[in-house]
Design an enzyme around this catalytic site. Structure first.
Site, PDB file in Angstrom:
ATOM      1  N   TYR A 178      46.360  50.542  44.406  1.00 15.47           N
ATOM      2  CA  TYR A 178      44.906  50.332  44.451  1.00 15.47           C
ATOM      3  C   TYR A 178      44.445  50.044  45.873  1.00 15.47           C
ATOM      4  CZ  TYR A 178      40.343  48.304  43.258  1.00 15.47           C
ATOM      5  OH  TYR A 178      38.994  48.023  43.177  1.00 15.47           O
ATOM      6  N   SER A 209      36.491  48.792  48.200  1.00 20.21           N
ATOM      7  CA  SER A 209      36.882  47.439  47.796  1.00 20.21           C
ATOM      8  C   SER A 209      37.316  46.654  49.020  1.00 20.21           C
ATOM      9  CB  SER A 209      38.044  47.495  46.797  1.00 20.21           C
ATOM     10  OG  SER A 209      38.546  46.195  46.524  1.00 20.21           O
ATOM     11  N   LYS A 236      41.854  52.433  47.956  1.00 19.69           N
ATOM     12  CA  LYS A 236      40.561  51.956  48.435  1.00 19.69           C
ATOM     13  C   LYS A 236      40.461  52.000  49.961  1.00 19.69           C
ATOM     14  CE  LYS A 236      38.588  51.289  44.500  1.00 19.69           C
ATOM     15  NZ  LYS A 236      37.438  52.123  44.097  1.00 19.69           N
TER      16      LYS A 236
END
Length: 266
Positions: A174, A159, A178
Protein backbone atom coordinates in the site's frame (compact mmCIF):
# COMPACT_ATOMS: atom_id res chain seq x y z
CA UNK A 1 -0.72 26.28 -25.33
CA UNK A 2 -0.82 27.53 -21.72
CA UNK A 3 -4.10 26.97 -19.90
CA UNK A 4 -5.99 30.27 -19.58
CA UNK A 5 -6.68 32.35 -16.48
CA UNK A 6 -10.33 31.96 -15.34
CA UNK A 7 -12.69 34.77 -16.29
CA UNK A 8 -14.33 34.74 -12.84
CA UNK A 9 -12.99 37.04 -10.13
CA UNK A 10 -15.21 36.45 -7.11
CA UNK A 11 -14.13 33.59 -4.87
CA UNK A 12 -17.57 31.99 -4.81
CA UNK A 13 -17.60 31.99 -8.60
CA UNK A 14 -14.13 30.42 -8.74
CA UNK A 15 -15.27 27.61 -6.42
CA UNK A 16 -18.58 27.13 -8.22
CA UNK A 17 -19.02 23.85 -10.09
CA UNK A 18 -22.36 24.67 -11.69
CA UNK A 19 -22.54 23.27 -15.19
CA UNK A 20 -19.59 20.96 -14.60
CA UNK A 21 -19.45 17.16 -14.60
CA UNK A 22 -17.29 15.45 -12.00
CA UNK A 23 -16.46 11.74 -11.77
CA UNK A 24 -15.74 10.26 -8.33
CA UNK A 25 -14.60 6.64 -8.17
CA UNK A 26 -15.09 4.59 -5.02
CA UNK A 27 -18.10 6.52 -3.70
CA UNK A 28 -20.34 3.68 -2.51
CA UNK A 29 -19.55 3.81 1.20
CA UNK A 30 -21.76 5.55 3.77
CA UNK A 31 -18.97 7.67 5.31
CA UNK A 32 -15.94 7.39 3.09
CA UNK A 33 -13.73 9.93 1.37
CA UNK A 34 -15.37 9.23 -1.97
CA UNK A 35 -18.89 10.11 -0.90
CA UNK A 36 -17.66 13.23 0.90
CA UNK A 37 -15.74 14.35 -2.18
CA UNK A 38 -18.90 13.79 -4.21
CA UNK A 39 -20.98 15.63 -1.62
CA UNK A 40 -18.67 18.63 -1.70
CA UNK A 41 -18.88 18.80 -5.49
CA UNK A 42 -22.68 18.46 -5.38
CA UNK A 43 -22.88 21.27 -2.83
CA UNK A 44 -21.07 23.48 -5.34
CA UNK A 45 -23.45 22.51 -8.14
CA UNK A 46 -21.68 19.75 -10.07
CA UNK A 47 -23.42 16.86 -11.78
CA UNK A 48 -21.80 13.58 -10.79
CA UNK A 49 -20.85 10.14 -12.01
CA UNK A 50 -19.98 7.90 -9.05
CA UNK A 51 -18.66 4.36 -9.13
CA UNK A 52 -18.72 1.17 -7.12
CA UNK A 53 -16.98 -2.16 -7.33
CA UNK A 54 -19.31 -4.39 -5.31
CA UNK A 55 -21.60 -2.19 -3.18
CA UNK A 56 -24.28 -1.32 -5.73
CA UNK A 57 -26.96 -0.56 -3.15
CA UNK A 58 -24.65 1.80 -1.27
CA UNK A 59 -23.77 3.72 -4.42
CA UNK A 60 -27.40 3.98 -5.49
CA UNK A 61 -28.41 5.19 -2.03
CA UNK A 62 -25.67 7.84 -2.10
CA UNK A 63 -26.73 8.99 -5.57
CA UNK A 64 -30.37 9.26 -4.53
CA UNK A 65 -29.49 11.30 -1.44
CA UNK A 66 -27.21 13.67 -3.37
CA UNK A 67 -29.86 14.31 -6.02
CA UNK A 68 -32.55 14.87 -3.41
CA UNK A 69 -30.47 17.21 -1.26
CA UNK A 70 -28.67 19.25 -3.93
CA UNK A 71 -30.82 18.90 -7.04
CA UNK A 72 -27.96 17.69 -9.23
CA UNK A 73 -27.82 14.84 -11.72
CA UNK A 74 -26.05 11.77 -10.35
CA UNK A 75 -25.53 8.48 -12.17
CA UNK A 76 -24.02 5.28 -10.80
CA UNK A 77 -21.60 2.98 -12.63
CA UNK A 78 -19.99 -0.35 -11.81
CA UNK A 79 -16.28 -0.35 -12.66
CA UNK A 80 -13.46 -2.85 -12.30
CA UNK A 81 -10.57 -0.42 -11.88
CA UNK A 82 -7.97 -3.15 -12.35
CA UNK A 83 -9.18 -3.78 -15.93
CA UNK A 84 -8.22 -1.02 -18.37
CA UNK A 85 -10.83 -2.02 -20.92
CA UNK A 86 -13.56 -1.67 -18.30
CA UNK A 87 -12.22 1.72 -17.19
CA UNK A 88 -12.15 2.96 -20.79
CA UNK A 89 -15.69 1.67 -21.33
CA UNK A 90 -16.83 3.52 -18.22
CA UNK A 91 -15.22 6.83 -19.19
CA UNK A 92 -16.73 6.65 -22.67
CA UNK A 93 -20.14 5.89 -21.18
CA UNK A 94 -19.96 8.90 -18.85
CA UNK A 95 -19.06 11.16 -21.78
CA UNK A 96 -21.99 9.70 -23.70
CA UNK A 97 -24.39 10.20 -20.77
CA UNK A 98 -23.25 13.68 -19.69
CA UNK A 99 -21.62 15.07 -22.82
CA UNK A 100 -18.28 15.74 -21.12
CA UNK A 101 -16.10 15.22 -18.04
CA UNK A 102 -14.66 18.35 -16.43
CA UNK A 103 -12.94 16.68 -13.50
CA UNK A 104 -12.09 13.16 -12.38
CA UNK A 105 -11.42 12.20 -8.76
CA UNK A 106 -9.57 8.87 -8.77
CA UNK A 107 -10.42 7.74 -5.27
CA UNK A 108 -11.12 4.00 -5.45
CA UNK A 109 -8.51 1.75 -3.91
CA UNK A 110 -7.66 -1.31 -1.85
CA UNK A 111 -5.96 -1.71 1.51
CA UNK A 112 -3.17 -4.12 2.45
CA UNK A 113 -3.54 -6.62 5.27
CA UNK A 114 -0.09 -8.20 5.27
CA UNK A 115 3.59 -7.51 4.82
CA UNK A 116 5.86 -8.64 2.01
CA UNK A 117 7.14 -11.85 3.63
CA UNK A 118 3.92 -13.02 5.27
CA UNK A 119 1.65 -12.02 2.42
CA UNK A 120 1.33 -13.85 -0.88
CA UNK A 121 2.52 -12.63 -4.25
CA UNK A 122 -1.12 -12.28 -5.26
CA UNK A 123 -1.75 -10.06 -2.22
CA UNK A 124 0.99 -7.74 -3.45
CA UNK A 125 -0.27 -7.83 -7.03
CA UNK A 126 -3.83 -7.00 -5.98
CA UNK A 127 -2.92 -3.84 -4.06
CA UNK A 128 -0.50 -2.59 -6.71
CA UNK A 129 -2.93 -3.41 -9.51
CA UNK A 130 -5.89 -1.62 -7.93
CA UNK A 131 -4.19 1.31 -6.20
CA UNK A 132 -1.44 2.18 -8.67
CA UNK A 133 -2.16 0.56 -12.02
CA UNK A 134 -5.90 1.15 -11.65
CA UNK A 135 -5.31 4.83 -10.96
CA UNK A 136 -3.04 5.02 -14.01
CA UNK A 137 -5.76 3.34 -16.07
CA UNK A 138 -8.24 6.00 -14.95
CA UNK A 139 -5.73 8.69 -15.87
CA UNK A 140 -5.08 7.19 -19.29
CA UNK A 141 -8.77 6.87 -20.13
CA UNK A 142 -9.90 10.28 -18.93
CA UNK A 143 -6.69 11.96 -20.09
CA UNK A 144 -7.56 11.18 -23.69
CA UNK A 145 -10.89 12.92 -23.18
CA UNK A 146 -9.28 15.92 -21.47
CA UNK A 147 -6.81 16.29 -24.32
CA UNK A 148 -9.60 16.20 -26.89
CA UNK A 149 -11.72 18.82 -25.12
CA UNK A 150 -8.74 20.97 -24.13
CA UNK A 151 -9.25 21.13 -20.38
CA UNK A 152 -9.75 19.01 -17.29
CA UNK A 153 -8.67 18.33 -13.74
CA UNK A 154 -7.53 14.97 -12.37
CA UNK A 155 -7.33 14.54 -8.61
CA UNK A 156 -5.76 11.37 -7.22
CA UNK A 157 -6.42 10.15 -3.69
CA UNK A 158 -2.96 9.18 -2.47
CA UNK A 159 -2.07 8.84 1.22
CA UNK A 160 0.33 10.02 3.88
CA UNK A 161 1.56 6.42 3.55
CA UNK A 162 3.12 7.55 0.29
CA UNK A 163 5.32 9.88 2.34
CA UNK A 164 6.09 7.74 5.40
CA UNK A 165 6.12 4.07 6.39
CA UNK A 166 3.32 3.69 8.91
CA UNK A 167 4.04 1.99 12.23
CA UNK A 168 3.32 -0.69 13.40
CA UNK A 169 1.15 -2.17 10.64
CA UNK A 170 2.77 -4.06 7.78
CA UNK A 171 1.45 -2.59 4.53
CA UNK A 172 4.43 -2.15 2.26
CA UNK A 173 2.42 -2.79 -0.91
CA UNK A 174 0.00 0.00 0.00
CA UNK A 175 2.80 2.42 0.91
CA UNK A 176 4.57 1.74 -2.38
CA UNK A 177 1.37 2.10 -4.40
CA UNK A 178 0.48 5.42 -2.80
CA UNK A 179 4.00 6.78 -3.23
CA UNK A 180 3.59 5.85 -6.87
CA UNK A 181 0.28 7.72 -7.02
CA UNK A 182 1.91 10.90 -5.74
CA UNK A 183 4.64 10.72 -8.36
CA UNK A 184 2.11 9.73 -11.01
CA UNK A 185 0.26 12.99 -10.34
CA UNK A 186 3.46 15.03 -10.52
CA UNK A 187 4.56 13.35 -13.72
CA UNK A 188 1.18 13.73 -15.40
CA UNK A 189 1.06 17.39 -14.39
CA UNK A 190 4.07 17.88 -16.62
CA UNK A 191 2.86 15.54 -19.35
CA UNK A 192 -0.59 17.15 -19.55
CA UNK A 193 0.56 20.75 -18.99
CA UNK A 194 -1.14 22.03 -22.16
CA UNK A 195 -4.62 20.67 -21.50
CA UNK A 196 -5.22 19.55 -17.89
CA UNK A 197 -4.16 19.92 -14.29
CA UNK A 198 -3.22 16.94 -12.12
CA UNK A 199 -2.89 16.94 -8.34
CA UNK A 200 -3.11 14.52 -5.43
CA UNK A 201 -4.44 14.53 -1.88
CA UNK A 202 -2.68 12.55 0.85
CA UNK A 203 -5.05 11.86 3.75
CA UNK A 204 -3.89 10.61 7.11
CA UNK A 205 -5.94 8.42 9.44
CA UNK A 206 -9.54 9.17 8.47
CA UNK A 207 -12.57 7.55 10.11
CA UNK A 208 -14.18 5.84 7.12
CA UNK A 209 -14.87 2.39 8.58
CA UNK A 210 -12.11 0.68 6.59
CA UNK A 211 -9.88 0.42 9.67
CA UNK A 212 -12.56 -0.75 12.09
CA UNK A 213 -11.06 -4.26 12.05
CA UNK A 214 -7.82 -2.95 13.60
CA UNK A 215 -7.62 -3.59 17.35
CA UNK A 216 -8.18 -0.62 19.65
CA UNK A 217 -4.67 -0.78 21.12
CA UNK A 218 -3.13 -0.24 17.70
CA UNK A 219 -5.56 2.55 16.92
CA UNK A 220 -4.65 4.26 20.20
CA UNK A 221 -0.99 4.05 19.16
CA UNK A 222 -1.87 5.69 15.84
CA UNK A 223 -3.65 8.54 17.57
CA UNK A 224 -0.74 9.06 19.95
CA UNK A 225 1.45 9.87 16.93
CA UNK A 226 -0.95 12.48 15.50
CA UNK A 227 -0.10 15.99 16.76
CA UNK A 228 -3.79 16.99 16.60
CA UNK A 229 -4.62 13.99 18.81
CA UNK A 230 -7.45 12.47 16.77
CA UNK A 231 -8.36 10.85 13.49
CA UNK A 232 -9.85 12.97 10.75
CA UNK A 233 -13.44 12.97 9.59
CA UNK A 234 -13.99 12.40 5.87
CA UNK A 235 -15.89 15.68 5.58
CA UNK A 236 -12.65 17.47 6.50
CA UNK A 237 -11.28 16.49 3.08
CA UNK A 238 -14.08 17.66 0.80
CA UNK A 239 -12.89 21.27 0.74
CA UNK A 240 -9.57 20.16 -0.72
CA UNK A 241 -11.27 18.08 -3.40
CA UNK A 242 -13.55 20.96 -4.37
CA UNK A 243 -10.58 23.33 -4.51
CA UNK A 244 -8.63 21.06 -6.85
CA UNK A 245 -11.48 20.37 -9.28
CA UNK A 246 -12.62 24.01 -9.38
CA UNK A 247 -11.25 27.12 -11.07
CA UNK A 248 -10.04 28.28 -7.65
CA UNK A 249 -6.99 26.07 -8.24
CA UNK A 250 -6.41 27.12 -11.85
CA UNK A 251 -2.68 27.70 -11.22
CA UNK A 252 -2.23 24.57 -9.09
CA UNK A 253 -0.82 21.46 -10.75
CA UNK A 254 1.63 18.79 -9.64
CA UNK A 255 0.77 19.51 -6.01
CA UNK A 256 0.13 17.02 -3.21
CA UNK A 257 -2.04 18.28 -0.34
CA UNK A 258 -1.32 16.41 2.89
CA UNK A 259 -4.30 16.32 5.27
CA UNK A 260 -3.11 14.22 8.21
CA UNK A 261 -3.51 16.20 11.42
CA UNK A 262 0.23 16.78 11.40
CA UNK A 263 1.27 13.10 11.38
CA UNK A 264 4.00 13.52 8.77
CA UNK A 265 5.53 16.51 10.58
CA UNK A 266 6.91 14.20 13.25
Amino acid sequence: MPQPVPTANRLLDLFSLKGKVVVVTGASGPRGMGIEAARGCAEMGADLAITYSSRKEGAEKNAEELTKEYGVKVKVYKVNQSDYNDVERFVNQVVSDFGKIDAFIANAGATANSGVVDGSASDWDHVIQVDLSGTAYCAKAVGAHFKKQGHGSLVITASMSGHVANYPQEQTSYNVAKAGCIHLARSLANEWRDFARVNSISPGYIDTGLSDFIDEKTQELWRSMIPMGRNGDAKELKGAYVYLVSDASSYTTGADIVIDGGYTTR
